[in-house]
Write a protein that holds these residues in place. Structure first.
Motif, mmCIF file in Angstrom:
data_model
loop_
_atom_site.group_PDB
_atom_site.id
_atom_site.type_symbol
_atom_site.label_atom_id
_atom_site.label_comp_id
_atom_site.label_asym_id
_atom_site.label_seq_id
_atom_site.Cartn_x
_atom_site.Cartn_y
_atom_site.Cartn_z
ATOM 1 N N ASP A 559 0.841 -1.189 0.000
ATOM 2 C CA ASP A 559 0.000 0.000 0.000
ATOM 3 C C ASP A 559 0.881 1.246 0.000
ATOM 4 O O ASP A 559 1.969 1.246 0.589
ATOM 5 C CB ASP A 559 -0.911 -0.005 1.235
ATOM 6 N N THR A 560 0.440 2.309 -0.663
ATOM 7 C CA THR A 560 1.249 3.527 -0.786
ATOM 8 C C THR A 560 0.927 4.581 0.271
ATOM 9 O O THR A 560 1.571 5.625 0.305
ATOM 10 C CB THR A 560 1.025 4.155 -2.177
ATOM 11 N N LYS A 561 -0.070 4.311 1.123
ATOM 12 C CA LYS A 561 -0.514 5.326 2.089
ATOM 13 C C LYS A 561 0.628 5.826 2.972
ATOM 14 O O LYS A 561 0.702 6.992 3.320
ATOM 15 C CB LYS A 561 -1.630 4.727 2.951
ATOM 16 N N ARG A 562 1.535 4.931 3.281
ATOM 17 C CA ARG A 562 2.658 5.260 4.176
ATOM 18 C C ARG A 562 3.568 6.349 3.594
ATOM 19 O O ARG A 562 4.301 7.029 4.316
ATOM 20 C CB ARG A 562 3.459 3.977 4.419
ATOM 21 N N GLU A 564 2.712 9.108 1.851
ATOM 22 C CA GLU A 564 2.001 10.345 1.508
ATOM 23 C C GLU A 564 2.869 11.588 1.679
ATOM 24 O O GLU A 564 2.694 12.584 0.986
ATOM 25 C CB GLU A 564 0.740 10.484 2.348
ATOM 26 N N GLU A 565 3.831 11.503 2.586
ATOM 27 C CA GLU A 565 4.746 12.634 2.827
ATOM 28 C C GLU A 565 5.427 13.084 1.541
ATOM 29 O O GLU A 565 5.684 14.277 1.329
ATOM 30 C CB GLU A 565 5.784 12.205 3.867
ATOM 31 N N ASN A 569 0.321 15.467 -3.665
ATOM 32 C CA ASN A 569 -0.829 15.556 -4.568
ATOM 33 C C ASN A 569 -0.618 14.823 -5.894
ATOM 34 O O ASN A 569 -1.450 14.924 -6.798
ATOM 35 C CB ASN A 569 -1.172 17.028 -4.854
ATOM 36 N N THR A 571 -0.758 11.895 -8.498
ATOM 37 C CA THR A 571 -1.783 10.852 -8.637
ATOM 38 C C THR A 571 -1.279 9.620 -9.368
ATOM 39 O O THR A 571 -1.794 8.517 -9.143
ATOM 40 C CB THR A 571 -3.005 11.403 -9.396
ATOM 41 N N SER A 585 -2.901 5.935 -5.722
ATOM 42 C CA SER A 585 -3.921 5.746 -4.685
ATOM 43 C C SER A 585 -4.229 4.273 -4.461
ATOM 44 O O SER A 585 -4.928 3.913 -3.516
ATOM 45 C CB SER A 585 -5.202 6.483 -5.079
ATOM 46 N N PRO A 587 -2.865 0.014 -4.305
ATOM 47 C CA PRO A 587 -1.690 -0.795 -3.986
ATOM 48 C C PRO A 587 -0.857 -1.063 -5.251
ATOM 49 O O PRO A 587 -1.391 -1.162 -6.347
ATOM 50 C CB PRO A 587 -2.289 -2.093 -3.429
#
Length: 601
Positions: A559-562, A564-565, A569, A571, A585, A587
């Protein structure tokens, strides 16, 4: 007493010099039988600032102020008992336009390291020289195999097609040792290209051809030692020109003694003054005559051959105070000139000590003035991690993460020379058993990590070599470099399918690298590896590159959520080699033992 006679000058070094240098002082060595008995004058006598005679009557060192000299060609008058014995002309040549401000190599470059004797033979007529000991013998692994400057010139298009932008040749100056002279690190004349490689004029032509293609030429320079056959080792100007011992004493190679506040003085002394090997006498750079000789020789080659940089062999084997002054003498003349020192140390703190303005060196009030050092710590890791599938605390790809976490030690981390292998190390393809997946992982990291990447000739076509069989095996002949070779890997049409797979990947990767400023000079943000997946970003105000290394043998999804830093923005990520698109947004799936380089949009 024997006296000097006409035509007695056997050598003049430097053979000529250049006008309008930053340092106007020039020390000229005149060598000939009993030449020190002569009195020397020139038309403007005030231009001579010093005449130094030594214990050896065959030498005389004359220092002049070149700013006072009016004519570009002027005369030294040698007299005995007020009678002119002979007159020697000397020339101050014009410098190239903007010579002092020349641009050097930096993190936008990719350096291709080659060994001339093993790369390509372009001239069959220079394989032997009647005045030099070792003869051509391609059947002998450690012998001379005939590669030369002409061979390099003939294959510059090949090097350029790989994506390299700078060429580092191991030394090309004359080496007259009886064996193993092919590597030329035991030099016997540092103003002369080895005739088996070509001539000084050939070297100039190499530089011109390189520059015509927009490439750069880096010279391998040796300050620490010469060879036993060097003419000034055989007939030394002073007893302390080289370090001498009652019994042969080899360096202990423990360079940590230089910065070690607890080191015994004898250990430090032997480290710095002991000989590298029995055929390489250790130069005494603290001798003022030696120091000036080495400064001038280095500057002469830069100016004469229009060089773009130095790789300095065994940099920290020389007395620290004097090697720092030697480096400064060069950068005083050429403020933008880059020098990378061979600092064969695996600890980042000890490596940092040797880079210019190091915070570690500052503790001991030492500054090497050396702009760049070779990152041996990273090289060691790149030779291990892709065989390690375990990513526990300090294993596998985590070793790279831990190394980069110490980048704060370096004053200029983008000016480190990074590499996976070189002419003294194990071959990557040997270590990784010609598993092209692991080769690709190593090259991907070289192309995207901070620093200046250096490639080693032949690996880009899958060349291997077992260091356990001797240095010659990691310095094999490039296939197609000599007439009669069954396989010509210079030509895509005659490469094997495997060779093309290696080459095409390497070429595509490093040609892409040329286009991305973020991987040249951008910042790095990296994330602790999880499940042997290492993710890092190279970024500046205009570009962001996301690099994903899956060191696990199995395919994985994450997952790419980690991240976000750094994703912010953006995409999508455009994969740069296969032109795939990944939604950031969702995996991301990645194959085992593979990498993805994504330019974020």
């Amino acid at each position: 007493m024997k006296t000097a006679s006409k035509n007695l000058i056997q050598r003049i070094e430097p053979p000529f010099w250049f006008s309008d240098m930053h340092n106007p002082e020039l020390q000229i060595l005149f060598y000939g039988k009993n030449i020190s008995q002569c009195q020397i004058t020139i038309e403007n006598s005030s231009a001579i600032t010093n005449v130094k005679r030594t214990d050896n009557p065959n030498f005389i060192f004359v220092t002049i102020n070149t700013r006072i000299i009016q004519n570009k060609i002027f005369e030294f008058i040698f007299k005995l008992k007020n009678k002119i014995v002979f007159i020697q002309k000397y020339e101050l040549k014009e410098r190239r336009k903007n010579s002092a401000t020349r641009k050097s190599f930096d993190a936008s470059d990719v350096i291709y390291l080659l060994m001339p004797d093993r790369f390509a033979n372009g001239n069959d007529n220079n394989q032997n020289d009647s005045h030099l000991n070792e003869k051509y013998n391609r059947e002998l692994p450690g012998g001379r195999h005939g590669g030369d400057i002409e061979g390099i010139i003939q294959h510059l298009d090949y090097i350029q097609s790989l994506g390299a932008t700078a060429i580092w040749c191991t030394p090309l100056c004359e080496d007259n040792e009886k064996e193993f002279s092919y590597h030329s690190y035991a030099q016997s004349d540092v103003y002369k290209i080895d005739p088996r490689f070509g001539t000084n004029e050939d070297y100039l032509r190499l530089a011109e051809e390189i520059h015509r293609r927009g490439l750069k030429l880096i010279m391998d320079y040796v300050t620490n030692h010469w060879g036993l056959e060097h003419w000034m080792v055989k007939d030394s100007p002073t007893p302390d020109w080289i370090h001498r011992f009652e019994n042969y004493t080899q360096t202990n190679h423990k360079r940590s003694t230089i910065s070690d506040i607890n080191a015994a003085e004898i250990d430090r002394f032997v480290c710095l003054n002991g000989w590298f090997v029995p055929t390489m006498p250790d130069l005494n750079i603290s001798n003022p005559l030696v120091f000036t000789y080495l400064c001038q020789n280095a500057i002469w080659w830069i100016e004469y051959a229009n060089l773009d940089g130095f790789r300095v062999d065994t940099y920290n084997y020389s007395e620290p105070e004097y090697i720092a002054q030697w480096t400064k003498a060069i950068t005083d003349e050429y403020p933008n000139f880059n020098l990378v020192g061979e600092i064969t140390m695996r600890n980042q703190g000890l490596l940092s000590y040797w880079q210019k303005d190091s915070p570690i060196g500052k503790i001991q009030n030492y500054n090497s003035n050396l702009p760049s050092v070779m990152d041996f710590a990273l090289s060691d890791a790149l030779q291990i991690v892709f065989n390690e599938d375990d990513d526990s605390w300090d294993q596998g790809i985590t070793k790279i993460y831990d190394l980069l976490s110490k980048d704060f030690l370096f004053p200029n981390v983008n000016n480190l020379l990074i590499f996976g292998e070189n002419h003294d190390s194990k071959r990557l393809n040997q270590i990784y058993n010609n598993d092209i997946r692991k080769y690709k992982l190593a090259m991907t990291m070289l192309a995207t990590l901070r620093g200046i990447p250096q490639l080693y000739y032949g690996s880009e076509i899958g060349m291997a070599g077992d260091q356990n069989l001797g240095d010659a095996d990691i310095r094999r002949d490039f296939p197609g470099g000599s007439k009669g070779d069954e396989n010509n890997a210079f030509n895509p049409e005659t490469r094997t399918e495997c060779q093309n797979a290696y080459f095409n990947f390497t070429s595509k990767l490093f040609h892409w690298r040329k286009t991305n400023q973020a991987v040249h000079f951008g910042k790095t943000t990296h994330y602790i590896p999880e499940n042997n997946i290492y993710v890092y970003f190279r970024h500046n105000s205009n570009q962001t590159v996301m690099v994903i290394i899956n060191n696990h043998p199995e395919n994985q999804e994450f997952d790419t959520k980690r991240f976000e830093e750094n994703i912010k923005n953006f995409t999508v990520g455009k994969e740069v080699l296969n032109h795939l698109t990944f939604k950031l947004s969702a995996p991301i799936s990645i194959e085992g033992k593979s990498a993805l380089i994504l330019e974020l949009e």
